[in-house]
Scaffold this motif. Structure first.
Motif: not given
Length: 497
Positions: A261-276
């Motif tokens: 979430e803190r490092t990658l571009p659009a990190g919150r959405l990337v983390a959300l999809t990784l959780r899915q």
């Protein structure tokens, strides 16, 4: 039998409601049937004349012995085909559990329905003509019938049950899946090391002695069926639809998602999809299978680089993307509820597209990081092709997958586990030439000696694609926004019965 009739009737109802086939246009159904006949006709003809071809190629060896020696090789080939392209039984079982029907009957019905597929038809077309041309005329009626029953049990029932069992192991016990693959790999390694007569001789014994072969086939199918029922029953008891979910992400997992979430571009959405992906069995299956195929074929390619360079790089170009290719088509279609929540929240479509690009680049990262392992055995010109592979995947294939994903308007079954790339649109089929381009480049570079040219063409196109991302991301955003409503409507229309 009553349970099977209920399941079969519901399967037919779902087929009739499927807008891509059951209620589709007559012209589309005729085209699909024509393509199916176009594939089956030469396959059946080749099977019918197989004995004549073998007699021409090996006049000193009996054709019947060669056929019997090769029949058993169909079992792992058809099992792998079903595992990669056929979804396992994944009915919504909660409504059936509340009915006064046997749980064992429900599981047996699901296992039986998995036999109703095109894979069964392909196996019958492979086995039936060669049996009619060679076996039925050479043996007694009883022996020929036993040979046919053995062949169908092994190529249809055992292959189907084996593929379904691998799916369940992958979804519930990944290490068991890895152990099963390791056992199969060790068996074939022993066959290659000790000589080709190990597996072939076993096949000749099974199919050369019909009574013994039929008994062995029944025992093998019965054992696999019992193991399959046990695995399906365990899944039924802990399925998220019928039981309480247990477990939660570890502290280390929370730290990883926080870093994303803190490092990658659009990190919150990337983390959300990784959780899915981590919580969805089918997406887990796609990711783990892609990673396993990448490791296995990279190992095979590294072993071949000493002798045959072109086949080695061919394998790298085909399997180097790992999980990205499987996840790319359905990354927007995790479930209708997920997509509803994603678009209902104040996330700009551009951030959704950016997060998807980043996710697919992460899936491509393992294959890219392993490419330098080949450098010690390649010249600088040949190494340029590896750089071309990485740039092509990043700049061309990944954006193409993001473009196609919103057009696959069928929700992912969150309880299933399958390495299944189901693309039913022309847009999806159009991505395959982009995937095959690295393999074609490796073959052309080896045949014509134009390594620098092939690497420059692939790498240059990929670099242009990466540099053009500020403009292509806008185009991908517009087409995602324009397809959003149709995508969500398609999810609801294609929800399983």
């Amino acid at each position: 039998m009553r349970t099977f009739r209920i399941l079969f009737r519901h399967r037919v109802t779902r087929w009739r409601r499927d807008p891509t086939w059951g209620t589709g246009t007559v012209a589309g159904q005729i085209v699909l049937l024509g393509l199916l006949l176009f594939l089956l006709a030469p396959l059946g003809l080749g099977s019918y004349v197989l004995g004549d071809v073998l007699r021409e190629l090996y006049p000193d060896t009996g054709a019947l012995g060669l056929i019997n020696g090769g029949m058993l090789y169909l079992v792992p080939a058809l099992t792998a085909s079903r595992f990669m392209t056929q979804s396992p039984p994944s009915e919504h079982v909660a409504p059936y559990v509340s009915l006064p029907i046997s749980g064992t009957g429900l599981l047996n019905g699901q296992a039986a329905l998995s036999l109703l597929s095109l894979h069964t038809l392909f196996a019958a077309v492979l086995v039936g003509p060669v049996w009619a041309a060679e076996i039925a005329t050479a043996w007694s009626p009883l022996g020929a019938a036993a040979w046919l029953a053995t062949a169908l049990l092994l190529t249809v029932v055992l292959a189907s049950h084996g593929a379904t069992l691998l799916h369940l192991l992958l979804g519930r016990r990944p290490w068991g899946f890895v152990g099963a693959l390791a056992g199969i790999a060790l068996f074939f390694a022993a066959d290659a090391t000790l000589g080709p007569d190990l597996f072939r001789g076993f096949s000749r014994v099974l199919f050369g002695r019909p009574a013994l072969g039929l008994v062995a086939a029944v025992i093998a199918v019965g054992g696999v069926h019992a193991a399959l029922l046990r695995a399906m029953r365990a899944r039924l008891e802990v399925d998220g639809r019928t039981g309480r979910r247990t477990g939660s992400p570890s502290h280390r997992g929370y730290g990883f998602y926080r870093w994303v979430e803190r490092t990658l571009p659009a990190g919150r959405l990337v983390a959300l999809t990784l959780r899915q992906v981590a919580r969805t069995r089918r997406l887990q299956g796609l990711g783990l299978s892609g990673l396993a195929f990448m490791v296995v074929w990279y190992g095979a390619a590294l072993g071949e680089v000493f002798r045959e360079l072109a086949p080695s790089l061919f394998l790298v170009g085909l399997f180097g993307m790992g999980p990205t290719f499987g996840l790319g088509f359905i990354v927007f279609g995790i479930s209708a509820g997920h997509a509803d929540g994603l678009f209902a929240r104040p996330h700009a479509p551009r951030r959704i597209v950016t997060a998807t690009l980043v996710l697919l680049w992460l899936g491509m990262l393992p294959g890219t990081l392993l490419l330098p392992a080949f450098l010690p055995w390649l010249s600088p010109a040949q190494s340029s092709l590896l750089l071309g592979f990485a740039l092509w995947w990043s700049g061309i294939v990944v954006p193409a997958l993001v473009y196609v994903a919103p057009r696959l308007r069928k929700p992912v079954d969150t309880s299933a586990s399958a390495f299944t790339i189901s693309v039913r649109t022309l847009h999806g089929i159009a991505v395959y030439p982009l995937w095959f381009a690295p393999m074609i480049a490796a073959a052309v570079a080896d045949a014509a000696g134009v390594w620098w040219t092939a690497g420059s063409v692939l790498g240059g196109a990929g670099l242009i694609g990466l540099l053009a991302l500020p403009w292509t991301t806008g185009g991908l955003t517009r087409q995602l926004a324009s397809n959003r409503h149709e995508m969500l409507a398609g999810f609801r229309e294609n929800e399983p019965v």
